[in-house]
Design a protein around this motif. Structure first.
Motif, PDB file in Angstrom:
ATOM      1  N   GLN B 153       0.838  -1.201   0.000  1.00 16.78           N
ATOM      2  CA  GLN B 153       0.000   0.000   0.000  1.00 16.78           C
ATOM      3  C   GLN B 153       0.881   1.263   0.000  1.00 16.78           C
ATOM      4  O   GLN B 153       0.627   2.220  -0.727  1.00 16.78           O
ATOM      5  CB  GLN B 153      -0.901  -0.030   1.255  1.00 16.78           C
ATOM      6  CG  GLN B 153      -2.163   0.778   1.121  1.00 16.78           C
ATOM      7  CD  GLN B 153      -2.879   0.502  -0.210  1.00 16.78           C
ATOM      8  OE1 GLN B 153      -3.045  -0.643  -0.616  1.00 16.78           O
ATOM      9  NE2 GLN B 153      -3.271   1.557  -0.906  1.00 16.78           N
ATOM     10  N   ARG B 156       2.470   1.824  -3.371  1.00 16.36           N
ATOM     11  CA  ARG B 156       1.461   2.350  -4.299  1.00 16.36           C
ATOM     12  C   ARG B 156       1.238   3.842  -4.044  1.00 16.36           C
ATOM     13  O   ARG B 156       1.173   4.650  -4.969  1.00 16.36           O
ATOM     14  CB  ARG B 156       0.156   1.578  -4.081  1.00 16.36           C
ATOM     15  CG  ARG B 156      -0.845   1.707  -5.222  1.00 16.36           C
ATOM     16  CD  ARG B 156      -2.143   0.996  -4.864  1.00 16.36           C
ATOM     17  NE  ARG B 156      -1.970  -0.440  -4.673  1.00 16.36           N
ATOM     18  CZ  ARG B 156      -2.013  -1.330  -5.673  1.00 16.36           C
ATOM     19  NH1 ARG B 156      -2.199  -0.926  -6.898  1.00 16.36           N
ATOM     20  NH2 ARG B 156      -1.857  -2.614  -5.421  1.00 16.36           N
ATOM     21  N   ARG B 157       1.178   4.197  -2.755  1.00 19.99           N
ATOM     22  CA  ARG B 157       0.943   5.593  -2.394  1.00 19.99           C
ATOM     23  C   ARG B 157       2.139   6.457  -2.788  1.00 19.99           C
ATOM     24  O   ARG B 157       1.984   7.569  -3.284  1.00 19.99           O
ATOM     25  CB  ARG B 157       0.670   5.706  -0.892  1.00 19.99           C
ATOM     26  CG  ARG B 157      -0.098   6.976  -0.513  1.00 19.99           C
ATOM     27  CD  ARG B 157      -0.661   6.884   0.894  1.00 19.99           C
ATOM     28  NE  ARG B 157       0.327   6.433   1.871  1.00 19.99           N
ATOM     29  CZ  ARG B 157       0.154   5.366   2.669  1.00 19.99           C
ATOM     30  NH1 ARG B 157      -0.945   4.654   2.593  1.00 19.99           N
ATOM     31  NH2 ARG B 157       1.101   5.006   3.517  1.00 19.99           N
TER      32      ARG B 157
END
Lengths: 205, 180
Positions: B153, B156-157
């Motif tokens: 995550q 991705r961020r």
């Protein structure tokens, strides 16, 4: 939506083509570095000749392969990868002498090759036959039967034929100087037209 | 079936150079490119045939880039180069060229895509790497998070934030052709 389009704009800039000259310069640098680090197991280059473009490949030991275009250069490089090493680069430097001698040969200024050869692609009887072919002098020809006698196996005419057909170093190792007993051409790895070209080149010298 | 190494260089040379440019100044990028392919050539015979060659090369390139930065005593993540600060550095509003020598080397020729690399160079380290590996290296976020550390995550961020920063700081991303 507009965000998405902006992403694509940025990405297309990031993946814009890299200047080919830069890549060529970096390739040259890699060739030299690989050579000094003893990593260049096979170097190759492609030269033009009266018998079409020829691929020349060399190991640190010497010239290991000369290939006609009809042999499919990509396939030849794949075979070198499988049989010798995948550490292969297009690195013309190592082939300078071979290219120069071939050029002289095609200009009728050279009748013998003075190059270190690497015979590691051949084995056994074929290797023996191929190692004796340079004793057939420039402008001369022999029959398959005579070559069989030359290597001390007078009955191995067919085997001599296949040794010539699988010669990994055509032109330099002169299998084109071997003909049928009746004087007809027999076969040739580079095609009969190439064999004729080489024979008439040597005949008119 | 393993291909001749020459094919690896022709197929992936440009991508690896883009990756190196995204991580380093122009001159250092070429050093990193050379080191990457020399290392790769050494290890190539042992590379499993099922391996993703491009991802493998990108991983080597990243390691070489870090080595080069360490060797020259520079920090890979200069804090003063965060985009917000850098954007005020220059009269053209695009910020001072790499104060730490990371990018924007004054001696470097300004190629047609020079500006975008400067903007990439001003991104915070994680964002720059996430974008590089995702969009230039074509790596999945799972692999990127393994390299960067942290969660999928977070990787991705970092890529999304990097893209946002890049859009803000690189005018060409907003209006095509108006970059210069």
């Amino acid at each position: 939506m507009s965000d998405h389009r902006s992403d694509e704009d940025v990405l297309s800039l990031l993946s814009a083509p890299v200047d080919p000259e830069t890549l060529a310069r970096l390739h040259g640098r890699l060739e030299r570095a690989a050579q000094s680090a003893d990593l260049l197991d096979v170097a190759y280059r492609i030269v033009d000749s009266p018998v079409g473009s020829l691929l020349l490949a060399a190991t640190p030991q010497g010239l290991v392969r000369v290939a006609y275009q009809c042999e499919d250069h990509d396939r030849v490089l794949q075979t070198l990868t499988d049989k010798i090493s995948p550490r292969i680069l297009r690195a013309p430097g190592r082939l300078d002498q071979a290219a120069r001698e071939l050029e002289e040969y095609f200009e009728r200024r050279r009748t013998t090759f003075d190059l270190p050869l690497d015979h590691s692609l051949s084995h056994g009887f074929r290797k023996l036959v191929q190692s004796r072919l340079p004793t057939i002098e420039y402008g001369q020809t022999r029959s398959y039967g005579q070559v069989a006698e030359l290597v001390g196996s007078p009955r191995a005419v067919r085997a001599v034929g296949s040794a010539c057909a699988t010669n990994p170093l055509p032109v330099v190792v002169p299998c084109h100087r071997v003909l049928r007993t009746d004087g007809t051409l027999g076969g040739y790895v580079g095609g009969l037209e190439a064999k004729t070209t080489l024979l008439s080149l040597e005949a008119t010298a | 079936m393993k291909e001749p190494f020459e094919n690896v260089v022709t197929q992936h040379g440009a991508t690896v150079l883009r990756v190196c440019r995204a991580l380093l100044a122009l001159h250092d990028a070429e050093d990193a490119w050379s080191e990457t392919f020399l290392s790769a050539m050494r290890a190539y015979p042992g590379l499993p045939e099922t391996a993703n060659v491009e991802a493998w090369l990108v991983t080597i390139a990243r390691r070489k880039a870090i080595d080069l930065l360490r060797a020259s005593g520079r920090n890979p993540v200069p804090v003063e180069m965060l985009p917000e600060t850098a954007a005020e550095g220059g009269p053209d509003g695009r910020g001072a060229p790499g104060a730490s020598g990371l990018l924007g080397d004054p001696a470097a020729p300004g190629g047609p895509d020079g500006d975008v690399w400067e903007a990439v160079g001003r991104l915070p380290d994680k964002q720059r790497q996430a974008i590089t590996f995702r969009y230039l290296g074509g790596m999945p976020y799972e692999e990127i998070s393994a390299i960067l550390g942290g969660s999928v995550q977070a990787a991705r961020r970092a890529a999304a934030d990097g893209m946002k920063n890049l859009r803000r700081n690189y005018p060409g991303a907003r209006t095509k052709g108006a970059a210069r």
